[in-house]
Design a protein around this motif. Sequence first.
Motif, PDB file in Angstrom:
ATOM      1  N   PRO A   1       0.821  -1.220   0.000  1.00 42.82           N
ATOM      2  CA  PRO A   1       0.000   0.000   0.000  1.00 42.82           C
ATOM      3  C   PRO A   1       0.846   1.258   0.000  1.00 42.82           C
ATOM      4  CG  PRO A   1      -0.017  -1.043   2.157  1.00 42.82           C
ATOM      5  CD  PRO A   1       0.669  -2.003   1.239  1.00 42.82           C
ATOM      6  N   LYS A   2       0.299   2.315  -0.556  1.00 40.70           N
ATOM      7  CA  LYS A   2       0.949   3.623  -0.502  1.00 40.70           C
ATOM      8  C   LYS A   2       0.699   4.244   0.878  1.00 40.70           C
ATOM      9  CE  LYS A   2       0.092   4.142  -5.439  1.00 40.70           C
ATOM     10  NZ  LYS A   2      -0.637   4.884  -6.490  1.00 40.70           N
TER      11      LYS A   2
ATOM     12  N   ALA B   1      -0.570   6.963   1.654  1.00 43.01           N
ATOM     13  CA  ALA B   1      -1.909   7.556   1.730  1.00 43.01           C
ATOM     14  C   ALA B   1      -2.959   6.543   2.164  1.00 43.01           C
ATOM     15  CB  ALA B   1      -2.288   8.156   0.382  1.00 43.01           C
ATOM     16  N   GLN B   2      -2.678   5.254   1.946  1.00 45.11           N
ATOM     17  CA  GLN B   2      -3.631   4.216   2.320  1.00 45.11           C
ATOM     18  C   GLN B   2      -3.469   3.757   3.765  1.00 45.11           C
ATOM     19  OE1 GLN B   2      -2.284   2.033  -1.435  1.00 45.11           O
ATOM     20  NE2 GLN B   2      -4.401   1.334  -1.272  1.00 45.11           N
ATOM     21  N   VAL B   3      -2.330   4.057   4.385  1.00 47.56           N
ATOM     22  CA  VAL B   3      -2.073   3.560   5.736  1.00 47.56           C
ATOM     23  C   VAL B   3      -1.815   4.670   6.754  1.00 47.56           C
ATOM     24  CG1 VAL B   3      -1.128   1.407   4.821  1.00 47.56           C
ATOM     25  CG2 VAL B   3       0.428   3.299   5.352  1.00 47.56           C
TER      26      VAL B   3
END
Length: 228
Positions: free
Chosen positions: A68-69, A71-73
């Motif tokens: 995941p990037k 921004a996703q975590v």
Amino acid sequence: MREIVLDTETTGFDPETGDRIVEIGAVELVGHVPTGQTYHQYINPERAMPDEAFQVHGLGDDFLRDKPKFAQVGRAFLDFIGDAKLVIHNAAFDIKFLNAELKWMKLPQIPWEQAIDTLAIARRRFPGSPASLDALCRRFGIDNSSRTLHGALLDSEILAEVYLELIGGRQPDFALSQQAQVTSGESSQEWTPPARPTPLPARLTQKEAAAHAEFIGKLGDDPLWLKT
């Protein structure tokens, strides 16, 4: 007291020139004791991994491509750390990268005062001596033989041991805070001692009591302590 021992791995040294976080590892302490709760996340940096970074971390483009990037975590990471103190070795580096990533997401920044820098602590305690994580492991006899590559979770676990030694050993408060707990689990602030089943006998002799009464009698009929 909740603390989070934290480490990050990155593609380089400066987020303002395009470097990104590729891994975050964190270990939770409560009362300076590991709880077993951890946070670990590999992150797609959205850029090619430089050769020198691959040699340090062992994380390549193929491995990170499906991760995941940030921004996703990012939100889940902030939820995990909460307002706990962040124990970091060379805190300025990690906070710089984390705040850059959070800024790009328009999420709250981590205040600098939330961090506890173990590098600064080590330099104050052992001025002039090497203060790297490996050097501190040697000083305190902590096994870091599995640290062949830099990994965020492994480094945070090792740093947790180093931190406890830096602040005075595995029981820096000598467990006094725990001894203050009563057996029922209530805090010391809620506990009051019970009344003695048998009052203690007076320690004044009859002669001393008579002398005191005579002294009081000489003070007049309106002593200060009887006034309201």
